[in-house]
Write a protein that holds these residues in place. Structure first.
Motif, short mmCIF file in Angstrom:
data_model
loop_
_atom_site.label_atom_id
_atom_site.label_comp_id
_atom_site.label_asym_id
_atom_site.label_seq_id
_atom_site.Cartn_x
_atom_site.Cartn_y
_atom_site.Cartn_z
N ILE A 1 29.06 35.70 42.15
CA ILE A 1 30.26 35.63 42.99
C ILE A 1 31.36 34.85 42.28
O ILE A 1 32.51 35.29 42.19
CB ILE A 1 29.93 34.96 44.35
N LEU A 2 31.01 33.68 41.75
CA LEU A 2 32.00 32.83 41.09
C LEU A 2 32.47 33.42 39.76
O LEU A 2 33.62 33.23 39.36
CB LEU A 2 31.44 31.43 40.90
N ASP A 3 31.59 34.15 39.07
CA ASP A 3 32.01 34.85 37.84
C ASP A 3 33.06 35.90 38.17
O ASP A 3 34.06 36.05 37.46
CB ASP A 3 30.80 35.51 37.16
N GLN A 4 32.84 36.63 39.25
CA GLN A 4 33.81 37.65 39.67
C GLN A 4 35.11 36.98 40.12
O GLN A 4 36.21 37.45 39.83
CB GLN A 4 33.22 38.49 40.80
N ASP A 5 34.97 35.88 40.84
CA ASP A 5 36.14 35.13 41.29
C ASP A 5 36.94 34.62 40.11
O ASP A 5 38.19 34.62 40.13
CB ASP A 5 35.68 33.96 42.17
N ALA A 6 36.24 34.20 39.04
CA ALA A 6 36.92 33.69 37.84
C ALA A 6 37.75 34.79 37.17
O ALA A 6 38.84 34.52 36.64
CB ALA A 6 35.90 33.12 36.86
N LEU A 7 37.24 36.02 37.17
CA LEU A 7 37.99 37.14 36.59
C LEU A 7 39.29 37.36 37.36
O LEU A 7 40.34 37.62 36.76
CB LEU A 7 37.14 38.42 36.63
N ILE A 8 39.22 37.24 38.67
CA ILE A 8 40.43 37.40 39.51
C ILE A 8 41.42 36.29 39.21
O ILE A 8 42.63 36.53 39.03
CB ILE A 8 40.04 37.39 41.00
N VAL B 1 52.89 43.86 31.56
CA VAL B 1 51.75 42.96 31.75
C VAL B 1 51.51 42.70 33.24
O VAL B 1 50.38 42.71 33.73
CB VAL B 1 51.98 41.62 31.00
N ILE B 2 52.61 42.48 33.97
CA ILE B 2 52.51 42.22 35.41
C ILE B 2 51.85 43.40 36.12
O ILE B 2 50.96 43.23 36.97
CB ILE B 2 53.91 41.94 36.00
N ALA B 3 52.29 44.61 35.78
CA ALA B 3 51.72 45.81 36.41
C ALA B 3 50.24 45.95 36.09
O ALA B 3 49.42 46.23 36.97
CB ALA B 3 52.49 47.04 35.97
N ALA B 4 49.89 45.75 34.80
CA ALA B 4 48.49 45.90 34.38
C ALA B 4 47.60 44.85 35.04
O ALA B 4 46.51 45.15 35.53
CB ALA B 4 48.40 45.80 32.87
N MET B 5 48.09 43.59 35.05
CA MET B 5 47.30 42.51 35.65
C MET B 5 47.21 42.68 37.17
O MET B 5 46.20 42.35 37.78
CB MET B 5 47.92 41.15 35.32
N GLY B 6 48.28 43.20 37.79
CA GLY B 6 48.25 43.45 39.23
C GLY B 6 47.16 44.45 39.59
O GLY B 6 46.41 44.26 40.56
N GLN B 7 47.04 45.52 38.79
CA GLN B 7 46.00 46.52 39.02
C GLN B 7 44.61 45.91 38.80
O GLN B 7 43.67 46.19 39.55
CB GLN B 7 46.21 47.71 38.09
N GLN B 8 44.51 45.06 37.76
CA GLN B 8 43.22 44.43 37.48
C GLN B 8 42.81 43.49 38.61
O GLN B 8 41.65 43.46 39.02
CB GLN B 8 43.26 43.67 36.15
N VAL B 9 43.79 42.71 39.12
CA VAL B 9 43.49 41.80 40.22
C VAL B 9 42.97 42.58 41.43
O VAL B 9 41.97 42.20 42.05
CB VAL B 9 44.74 40.98 40.61
N GLU B 10 43.64 43.68 41.76
CA GLU B 10 43.22 44.48 42.92
C GLU B 10 41.82 45.05 42.70
O GLU B 10 41.00 45.07 43.61
CB GLU B 10 44.22 45.61 43.17
N SER B 11 41.55 45.52 41.47
CA SER B 11 40.24 46.08 41.17
C SER B 11 39.15 45.01 41.25
O SER B 11 38.08 45.24 41.84
CB SER B 11 40.26 46.70 39.77
N GLU B 12 39.42 43.84 40.68
CA GLU B 12 38.42 42.76 40.69
C GLU B 12 38.22 42.24 42.11
O GLU B 12 37.10 41.90 42.50
CB GLU B 12 38.88 41.62 39.78
N LYS B 13 39.29 42.18 42.91
CA LYS B 13 39.16 41.74 44.30
C LYS B 13 38.32 42.72 45.11
O LYS B 13 37.51 42.30 45.95
CB LYS B 13 40.55 41.61 44.94
N ALA B 14 38.50 44.01 44.86
CA ALA B 14 37.72 45.02 45.57
C ALA B 14 36.24 44.85 45.27
O ALA B 14 35.38 44.98 46.16
CB ALA B 14 38.19 46.42 45.19
N GLN B 15 35.92 44.55 44.01
CA GLN B 15 34.52 44.33 43.63
C GLN B 15 33.96 43.07 44.27
O GLN B 15 32.81 43.05 44.71
CB GLN B 15 34.40 44.24 42.10
#
Length: 422
Positions: A30-37, A83-97
């Protein structure tokens, strides 16, 4: 749903509580995934700061007539936007996981819940009434009902298959009478009678914890609806995505509804009779309250459910479920078990559970605590009671040697004065 902030602050406590439910340590992943976000969010915020800084400097460069510098800054802004667009998509993807991971984990038990691995470790906390001593061999409810010609499993099977029944005559009336008695008693206790939908969307079932884990136990329509497995789903979801007035709490609701369950995980269990069916009626109790009220509210709901069995003079016992037998969304549960003479044992007729803020987080149900401070409510639910199982208990406990059934005194007014069936 679980509070990620609380898990960050108390990972060892969460792992210890989940271990009581038989789970391996969960907080590292859980915390590893949270760290990615958090990392992706940090990169995005740094890019936003760089974009804002460069955007301001563009105007200054243009004012000085430095077109080369302005163009360089525009290139930086464009890069930052990428970068903002790419990181925004990554944040949403990591949050969904992360949300999927948290949604798959059961609630954590309260500290005082007894430890144990299965129902064999549940703890008896109360017993009421004495089982009747029969001068003859007591029959099972299905044999009694069939002999009376008022309980027909064969006819139900012709139209619906196994685990359905057709009640008729006095037993059908008793089914209605029991629901009326229960509703009268619970509304007198302050529960508001409610008629909710029997069909709900998946987000309602996610809110109360049936989805995604227990989908195989649900009946889904060809459209986007599911049949409710319990009125807990409909009643609890009346406060979803709401901010409630603290003065309106506790909010107590009751409803008499059909319940639909595939019983996918109960193959071979209670296939005979009315104990475990695909469709049954139940009077449900739900309470929405402030966190500091939930312990007392839990005891009150237990008392209200017990009162029905006492009114009907049916022997029962109360057991507190151990950590290994708790339901997915519960932090603490009391089961009420009624005596069935034909089985010479107590069988569950109600479960009263305190879910803490687990369901409220999944539903986004809050109350106004103070100015600009909205907090999650606590939710509780339980049967007050399962109508079919109560009818079963009456048939078995009130049977006579000649196969007739004495109607409990409390039910006689609801049965039009009928005192004996058969």
């Amino acid at each position: 749903m679980h509070d990620i902030k609380a898990i960050r602050e108390n990972p060892a406590e969460y792992d210890a509580l989940w271990a009581k439910r038989g789970l391996e340590p969960q907080t590292k992943k859980i915390l590893d995934q949270d760290a990615l976000i958090r990392k992706a969010t940090q990169v995005m915020q740094e890019a936003e700061a760089a974009r804002n800084k460069s955007s301001k400097l563009i105007g200054q460069a243009m004012a000085k007539g430095d077109k080369e510098e302005a163009e360089r800054l525009k290139t930086e802004v464009a890069g930052a936007k990428n970068v903002i667009a790419a990181m925004g998509q990554q944040v949403e993807s990591e949050k969904a996981q992360l949300d999927m991971l948290l949604a798959s984990l059961p609630n954590v038990p309260f500290e005082d819940v007894p430890d144990g691995e299965s129902e064999d470790d549940n703890v008896e906390v109360a017993k009421w009434g004495e089982p009747k001593e029969f001068s003859f061999e007591p029959q099972s409810h299905d044999d009694l009902g069939t002999a009376l010609g008022l309980m027909n499993f064969e006819t139900a099977a012709k139209m619906s298959g196994s685990r359905f029944v057709v009640l008729s005559g006095a037993l059908s009336r008793m089914d209605r009478a029991l629901a009326s008695l229960m509703l009268d008693m619970q509304t007198e206790e302050g529960f508001e009678e409610t008629t909710p939908p029997f069909l709900v969307w998946n987000r309602a079932l996610f809110g109360t914890g049936q989805l995604p884990k227990f989908e195989e136990d649900l009946y889904k329509t060809d459209g986007d609806h599911y049949l409710i497995p319990t009125a807990e789903v409909s009643l609890t979801n009346t406060v979803r995505e709401s901010i409630l007035d603290a003065d309106a709490l506790p909010k107590r609701l009751t409803a008499h509804t059909p319940c639909f369950r595939s019983e996918a995980g109960s193959a071979g269990r209670d296939t005979k009779g009315m104990i475990r069916q695909h469709q049954f009626n139940k009077v449900e109790l739900v309470s929405i309250c402030k966190p500091e009220e939930s312990e007392d509210e839990h005891k009150n709901m237990l008392r209200c459910a017990e009162a029905v069995l006492q009114k009907l003079e049916l022997p029962y016992r109360v057991v507190e479920l151990c950590t290994g037998d708790l339901g997915f969304g519960a932090r603490k549960t009391y089961d009420i078990e009624v005596w069935l003479p034909s089985q010479n044992t107590y069988r569950e007729i109600s479960s009263i559970s305190n879910c803490g803020d687990f369901q409220a987080r999944r539903m986004q149900a809050r109350y106004k605590f103070a100015e600009k401070d909205n907090r999650f409510v606590h939710t509780l639910n339980g049967s007050g009671l399962a109508v079919g199982r109560t009818l079963v208990a009456i048939l078995e406990n009130y049977q006579n040697e000649d196969g007739t059934i004495t109607v409990p005194k409390a039910l006689v007014p609801y049965m039009g004065g009928l005192e004996t069936i058969g």
